[in-house]
Design an enzyme around this catalytic site. Structure first.
Site, PDB file in Angstrom:
ATOM      1  N   CYS A   1       0.823  -1.205   0.000  1.00  0.00           N
ATOM      2  CA  CYS A   1       0.000   0.000   0.000  1.00  0.00           C
ATOM      3  C   CYS A   1       0.867   1.268   0.000  1.00  0.00           C
ATOM      4  CB  CYS A   1      -0.984  -0.024   1.170  1.00  0.00           C
ATOM      5  SG  CYS A   1      -2.342   1.159   0.967  1.00  0.00           S
TER       6      CYS A   1
ATOM      7  N   GLU B   1      -2.357  -8.973   4.245  1.00  0.00           N
ATOM      8  CA  GLU B   1      -2.376  -9.464   5.623  1.00  0.00           C
ATOM      9  C   GLU B   1      -3.777  -9.581   6.214  1.00  0.00           C
ATOM     10  OE1 GLU B   1      -1.714  -4.948   5.963  1.00  0.00           O
ATOM     11  OE2 GLU B   1      -1.303  -6.556   4.543  1.00  0.00           O
TER      12      GLU B   1
ATOM     13  N   HIS C   1      -3.822  -4.981   0.645  1.00  0.00           N
ATOM     14  CA  HIS C   1      -3.310  -5.497   1.924  1.00  0.00           C
ATOM     15  C   HIS C   1      -3.428  -7.025   1.961  1.00  0.00           C
ATOM     16  CE1 HIS C   1      -2.673  -1.736   4.174  1.00  0.00           C
ATOM     17  NE2 HIS C   1      -3.634  -1.261   3.391  1.00  0.00           N
TER      18      HIS C   1
END
Length: 509
Positions: A79, A169, A167
């Site tokens: 990001c 994660e 993202h």
């Protein structure tokens, strides 16, 4: 030295989640503020740049020198990290026409690229950014796109430098764990050998070398962290570990006796100290939550100092500090302005003259539990809900009295016992009762009552950083409420807290 992935934090709310996902791959990683990059050593196998609330176009935006590792080590920008490299090396980043936040799907994926190996076409990803990369430098190659984001992923040609605008994660990126594994294992060549067993082996060896024949004192709380720290230290230095368990009068019902008994069965050298009166005296009339914490902390240190001085030649203070405590005490702009007083980081007064040893300060809570399991610690201790350092003092809103503590202990015991008997305890991260500073009208039999109210709180979480209220069955809540009102004199109303964190904290104070 342990193979390590270095994560540079630019202030993203998701940075800890990146670390957790990497560690789930049995690869060790560390988070460091972007402006405090450690020296790059041979054990660092790759670097991840986190997201950020900043825009790369802001004059105050983080803009570190990447020369120490870009083009020399595998590098992944996430990001903000992706925007930073595009902006820094000749691309263009502009405000998005509309804020890109939420689910999106990859429309183009270069599966020949190692980073996107085994990632599906139309795979769902999670976007969270107000800026967009509108142009990349000539030597950057697009490796993934969505309908609205052309440069959703890129690689610098001739380098193991990658970036993604989404993202990986977060849970909503459905194949994020595959992408991170591609980076950490396939690209960085990490061996995935960081396990609970290996942690115990290396930590015990390190503790033996560090502590030698020195004596160590440890304040036990009955919780997971201090218990695992104690067993690790005991494994390393045996009889040279001296444990002190202080009863501050703010523990759960019968907890002092139960915890002492469980520690004796574990072979630990533990001394129980009844200091209830000292704590109650110090807390008399105090209603402010931070003043309560400070009063409790001061008395605890005084009691602990007195007891530790009874041990001849003690050199070290052991603490059960875990990684989130360490991370929360450091921000990307230096030390945080305020750290909750019950965090262990840096809380030792100078007069104690003891060196600090923190064997768990690189672990998250779930990792501490896995280490505890490897050490064969009783499941009842390992699965115990987190309990605040100041105890029931911050679950009693207003001043502390013996009667309020008694009432809350009884209420809490009924709530926790029912969670266990209904087989709900393990599905809850943390639960407890809060004594409210309000009274309400009720009817018991033919009599009007004007008594106290309590709130029940139960949340689900992974590490306490965020939490959602538990949707406990209505029948269960009804049973617990009925039992509390019937059995605990002084309570005529029970409410259930349905607030999540954020915006509400887990504890009320």
């Amino acid at each position: 030295m342990q193979e390590t992935i270095l994560i540079l934090d630019f202030g993203s709310q998701y940075t800890q989640l990146i670390a957790r996902r990497v560690r789930e791959l049995n690869v060790y990683c560390e988070i460091h503020p972007y402006n405090k990059t450690p020296k790059i050593t041979e054990n660092i196998k790759g670097v991840i740049l986190s997201g950020s609330p900043f825009s790369v176009r802001d004059s105050a935006a983080p803009n570190p020198d990447l020369d120490a590792f870009k083009g020399k080590l595998p590098l992944l920008g996430v990001c903000y990290g992706a925007q930073l490299m595009a902006h820094k090396f000749g691309g263009e980043v502009l405000p998005s026409k509309h804020r890109e936040y939420g689910r999106a799907n990859l429309e183009f994926v270069n599966n020949e690229n190692l980073l996107f190996k085994n990632i599906s076409n139309h795979s769902q990803v999670w976007m969270s950014h107000a800026d967009t990369i509108t142009k990349i430098p000539d030597n950057f190659e697009i490796i993934a796109s969505t309908k609205d984001v052309k440069f959703a992923g890129y690689q610098v040609q001739g380098e193991q430098t990658y970036a993604i605008q989404f993202h990986p994660e977060v849970y909503h990126t459905t194949e994020g764990s595959i992408l991170l594994k591609n980076f950490v294992v396939s690209i960085c060549k990490c061996k995935q050998d960081w396990t609970a067993d290996s942690f115990v082996e290396t930590t015990v060896a390190d503790l033996k070398q560090k502590l030698g024949n020195d004596k160590v004192v440890l304040g036990l709380s009955g919780g997971v962290d201090s218990s695992v720290a104690a067993v690790l230290l005991h494994k390393a230095i045996g009889k040279n570990l001296y444990c002190i368990f202080v009863d501050n009068g703010l523990l759960r019902k019968n907890e002092f006796e139960q915890v002492l008994d469980s520690y004796m069965h574990m072979g630990l050298n533990v001394k129980g100290v009844n200091a209830k009166d000292l704590f109650y005296t110090a807390l008399a009339g105090i209603t402010d939550p931070e003043k309560k914490r400070k009063a409790i902390g001061k008395v605890f240190i005084d009691v602990f100092d007195t007891e530790s001085k009874r041990i001849e030649d003690v050199k070290w203070l052991a603490q059960g500090t875990i990684y989130p405590d360490v991370i929360e005490s450091i921000s990307v702009k230096g030390p945080s302005a305020t750290i909750k007083s019950h965090h262990n980081v840096g809380g030792l007064p100078d007069f104690m003259k003891l060196k600090i040893v923190e064997p768990l300060n690189t672990l998250f809570k779930d990792e501490v539990r896995r280490v505890g399991k490897t050490l064969n610690i009783d499941e009842a201790i390992l699965n115990r809900h987190p309990f605040p350092g100041p105890g029931l003092a911050i679950r009693i809103l207003g001043d502390i009295t013996l009667e309020k503590v008694r009432i809350l202990q009884e209420v809490d015991a009924i709530f926790i016992d029912n969670l266990k008997s209904a087989d709900l305890y393990k599905t809850v991260w943390q639960a407890g009762a809060i004594f409210l500073p309000v009274q309400s009208v009720g009817v018991m039999g033919d009599e009007r009552t004007y008594e106290n109210a309590v709130a029940l709180r139960a949340v689900s979480s992974t590490d306490g950083m965020t939490a959602d209220w538990c949707h406990l069955p209505y029948e269960f809540l009804g049973k617990v409420s009925n039992e509390i009102i019937n059995k605990v004199k002084g309570i005529n109303r029970v409410v259930y807290d349905i607030s999540s964190k954020p915006p509400a904290t887990i504890e009320w104070e």
